[in-house]
Each structure stands twice: as structure tokens, then as C-alpha cells.
Scaffold this active site. Structure first.
Site, short mmCIF file in Angstrom:
data_model
loop_
_atom_site.label_atom_id
_atom_site.label_comp_id
_atom_site.label_asym_id
_atom_site.label_seq_id
_atom_site.Cartn_x
_atom_site.Cartn_y
_atom_site.Cartn_z
CB VAL A 122 4.53 11.42 -1.42
CG1 VAL A 122 5.90 10.91 -0.56
CG2 VAL A 122 3.81 11.57 -3.09
CB VAL A 177 -2.23 4.01 4.43
CG1 VAL A 177 -2.77 5.24 5.18
CG2 VAL A 177 -2.58 3.14 6.06
CE LYS A 178 -0.46 7.48 -3.81
NZ LYS A 178 -0.67 9.06 -3.27
CG LEU A 179 -2.73 0.99 -3.26
CD1 LEU A 179 -3.31 -0.09 -3.23
CD2 LEU A 179 -3.33 1.95 -4.43
#
Length: 316
Positions: A122, A177-179
């Protein structure tokens, strides 16, 4: 249709807010945390505190993971035989920030234990978790939206909103994508800190600098969110602490290196965040990276006092 029983493992800064949100949304939540004291307020919010991870998992159809990192996840659900045995037939919903390769390896181990694995990291902090407006990235064999009566989609809707839930692709893609987004947190904050520091050192008026910046294509809203903290050198309680930013930047650097990318920039970012952590600012808001780029001077004592006051306030 009755809401599923959910096990939530890890009730730190974000996990606690997510636990409250799910309980208030009608889910039966069985919560576990290494620090038992953090469970007490959640019982008042309607969650069921459990003494072990296995106890929380027992009877649950979905196991939500909000643990510190991949080694912690493996320790809790895969290395504990009693917990691992309970993975059969359950969906593991991994919502923390870990590396793509780490996530893929966990998915394989959960599958071998006859469970189903979905990654759903998230973007957002405690206020968004509390309101159910988190941005959620999903990595799975299929889009959970295509199975609206399944166990995952109702949970995601409770924690985010439909427009904020993005199916990225197979396991590993959402973690990447979160990183990538968290690398931008470090890049933008350190870049702004460096520019602000030079403006201050030069004696130029900060308000003039900000007026020009706000009117330009260079502006990002996070600059105004962190400006006063940096001007006051008072970083306060953290929604996202410096130590977690360091973990994520180092994860990004490792993934970038494995992908054959040049890692000079993430390495430099990591050095700056590491310097802030070394100053005792690990539990402060990540805007404390300003201390690492600005250097000693008036206000440094206040920053150190805030760091000492924030000790022990982090997750788990």
C-alpha cells in the site's frame, strides 16, 4: 454473504490502523503482534488479540501480513510449524513493503504449503489506513476484482476504494511498483532538503524560494507537507519513520543492482538516510533526513531531543 474471518499479523503503526478499519467495517479480526501491549487498544476496537500467530490464523480464511520485512514473514508463518500447517486452504495477503524476488519466493513457499499468495503493498500512511483510502497495488495470478465474492476483494475495498486498487500483474510486479514509489519518497525528500538547506545557508528568503517552486513544474505537494518540520527541525511522531525509509531504499538498491541498473543514485540516497538514522533519528518522521544534509547548527539540539522522545514508538 458473511464477511470472512481475518488474521492480521503485525499491528505496528500501519497494521494497527488497518486492524481498526477492518473491525469497524464488519470483519472478524484476529490480531497478533510480537509486542503484546500493542494489542490491548485493538481489543477495545473490536479485534480479538491472540497470543501466537498460529492462534490468530486458526479459523481465518485470509492472513494479512503487516510485518517488518521478508525474514520476519518467513519466521512467523513458514518457520513455525504450527503456523505453517494452518496455511493450507488460506489466502495470504502480503501488504508490507518487501522486494519482488522476496515476494516471489514467499509465494512459492506458501503455494507449496497449499495456500494462496497475493501481494498487495500500500501507499499511504496512518490517516489513509484509518479512513480506508490507501492506494493498493496488487500482484497475483489474477485480478481479485474479477472474483468479487472471493475473500480478497472485500478486504481491499475496505482498506482502499475501488479507484485506488490497481492490479499490476503477477506476483513481484506490485512489489516492484511499491519500491519504485518509495524510492521517489527518498529522492523527493532528500532533493528538497538539499535545496532548502542551501537556500537557508545562503540567507535567501525561504518564502520567496517556495513561491517560485510552487509556481513551477518542479513542485510536489510533499514539499509543503515537510517544509515546516524541516524549518523547525522538529520531526515529531512518525507516520513513516526514517528507519523504514532506509530499509526500502536499500531494498530498491538491491533490486536495481540485480536488474543490471546503475545504483549510484539509490546508493547515495541510502547513505543520506543512513546518516540520519545514525544521528538517532530512526523513529522520527522521515523528513529528519534534513539533518543529514543540512549539517550541524542552530536547531540540531531540538532535533536530537525529538529523536530521544520518539524512541520506542516504531512498529513492533
Amino acid at each position: 454473504m458473511a464477511s470472512p474471518t481475518v488474521a492480521l499479523l503485525g499491528t505496528g503503526l500501519m497494521g494497527a490502523k488497518m486492524c481498526r478499519r477492518l473491525a469497524s467495517s464488519g470483519f472478524t479480526v484476529q490480531a497478533w503482534n510480537r509486542t503484546v501491549e500493542k494489542l490491548e487498544p485493538l481489543a477495545e476496537a473490536g479485534a480479538k488479540p491472540c497470543p501466537t500467530a498460529a492462534a490468530a490464523m486458526d479459523g481465518a480464511s485470509v492472513v494479512i501480513l503487516m510485518l517488518a520485512d521478508a525474514p520476519a514473514i518467513r519466521s512467523v508463518i513458514l518457520e513455525d510449524p504450527s503456523a505453517k500447517a494452518l496455511l493450507k486452504g488460506k489466502t495470504v495477503l502480503q501488504m508490507g513493503t518487501i522486494g519482488p524476488k522476496e515476494s516471489a519466493a514467499l509465494a512459492a513457499e506458501v503455494s507449496a504449503a497449499s495456500g494462496c499468495y497475493v501481494e498487495a503493498p500500500v501507499l499511504g500512511s496512518q490517516p489513509e489506513a484509518e479512513k480506508g483510502t490507501l492506494l493498493i497495488m496488487v500482484g497475483a495470478a489474477a485480478d481479485p476484482k474479477d472474483d468479487p465474492t472471493g475473500p480478497v476483494w472485500p478486504l481491499l475495498l475496505a482498506l482502499g476504494q475501488e479507484l485506488n486498487i490497481h492490479y499490476i500483474g503477477p506476483v513481484g510486479t506490485a512489489a516492484a511498483v511499491k519500491l519504485a514509489l518509495n524510492q521517489l519518497i527518498a529522492s523527493l525528500t532528500i532533493g528538497f532538503s538539499t535545496s532548502l538547506g542551501l537556500v537557508q545557508r545562503s540567507g535567501a528568503p525561504v518564502d520567496k524560494f517556495m513561491s517560485i517552486l510552487r509556481a513551477s513544474a518542479l513542485y510536489a505537494p510533499t514539499y509543503d507537507k515537510k517544509l515546516q518540520k524541516m524549518l523547525d527541525r522538529d520531526y515529531g511522531a512518525a507516520n513513516f519513520p526514517t528507519k523504514h525509509l532506509l530499509k526500502d531504499v536499500r531494498l530498491f538498491e538491491a533490486e536495481a543492482e540485480a536488474a543490471g541498473m546503475d545504483t549510484a543514485v539509490p546508493s547515495a540516497l541510502g547513505s543520506v538516510v543512513s546518516a540520519a538514522v545514525a544521528r538517532g533519528l530512526h523513529d522520527c518522521d522521515y523528513s529528519a533526513v534534513f539533518e543529514a544534509v543540512y549539517g550541524p547548527g542552530e536547531g540540531a539540539g531540538q532535533a536530537q531531543a525529538e529523536a530521544e522522545g520518539a524512541e520506542g514508538s516504531g512498529a513492533q
